[in-house]
Motif scaffolding. Structure first.
Motif: not given
Ligand code: B1M
Length: 210
Positions: A6, A8, A31, A34-35, A38-40, A43
């Motif tokens: 992934s 991440f 996807h 922006q997601d 911010n999401g991967q 984080s």
């Protein structure tokens, strides 16, 4: 075939090629940039930061994660455009003296650029005199300063004092940001705007030029 990492995991592992491949895959899967950011990506950087704080990761890991995020982010940069009108304003942006963190600052720069601002990015470890020179030279609407360390954020105040001494404080709005910076701190040092992330930085910048 090996199981694909992934975004991440690839950033946490500091693997730029895998991070770029995973980002391409995430886009293919529908996807939104922006997601993914911010999401991967962010984080993943928080995870690495936490491991560092817990003594489970060291500076080389921070560096590698940073590089991995940067290379994967290159893929998304051209897609970071919002509602673009003509040039909405000019910005000079830099990370303050003593501070080498530039991923967040560059993200803010890309978002502003994507949303129609002309952005002059003067880099990291920027002394007050260079901020002053860049303002004189480029006459921006906004000066953006970033700091990631509690020990360097105080330098933002020094830059604002330098602008005052040089008689150019009223020629430019000042926006500050970076993980340790807060609204309260921004007000305390006499900045005109503060934002805690790249998305709202665009909103604040629009307000400052509006
Ligand atoms: Co450093 N580092 N680091 N680091 N690093 C932090 C910041 C830290 C929180 C890690 C930790 O302990 N948990 C900690 C700071 C502690 C503190 O002061 N409170 C720390 C430390 C201690 C250090 C060193 C001192 C480590 C050492 O050498 N012993 C050292 C200092 C070097 C120096 O600057 N003089 C150091 C070095 C490094 C690397 C160079 C190895 C590398 C940076 C690589 C690079 O940037 N090219 C690095 C990294 C990668 C991190 C972490 C892990 C990730 C930072 C990052 O890129 N985040 C970080 C831990 C963390 O953040 N959780 C950590 C992702 C990025 C998208 O977020 O930058 O917050 P961020 O930007 C956000 C918002 O803050 C905001 O929008 C962005 C997007 O949403 N924003 C603005 C940022 N600027 C803005 C400006 C605005 C508006 C919004 O308007 C103008």
């Amino acid at each position: 075939t090996p199981v694909a990492m992934s975004v991440f995991d690839a950033i946490v592992a500091g693997n730029g090629d895998a991070a770029t491949a995973a980002t391409r895959k995430a886009l293919d899967d529908g996807h939104k940039p922006q997601d993914i950011i911010n999401g991967q990506m962010i984080s993943a950087m928080s995870e690495v930061g936490q491991r560092f704080q817990d003594g489970k990761a060291y500076v080389p890991q921070l560096l590698m994660a940073g590089r991995a995020m940067k290379s994967a982010l290159e893929l998304l940069k051209p897609m970071l455009s919002g509602t673009k009108s003509a040039t909405v304003g000019k910005v000079v942006i830099g990370t303050v003296k003593g501070d080498l963190h530039d991923i967040g600052k560059n993200l803010v720069a890309s978002m502003l650029e994507g949303c129609g601002f002309e952005v002059i990015n003067i880099g990291i470890d920027v002394p007050a005199s260079d901020f002053v020179d860049a303002i004189r030279e480029n006459e921006p609407d906004i000066l953006c300063m970033s700091a990631l360390l509690t020990t360097t954020m105080t330098y933002m105040k020094d830059v604002i004092s330098a602008l005052e001494e040089e008689g150019i404080r009223d020629k430019v709005k000042v926006m500050v940001g970076g993980a340790p910076v807060s609204q309260h701190f921004a007000e305390e040092i006499g900045a005109d705007g503060y934002s805690d992330n790249a998305n709202s930085a665009v909103k604040v910048a629009r307000k400052l030029v509006g």
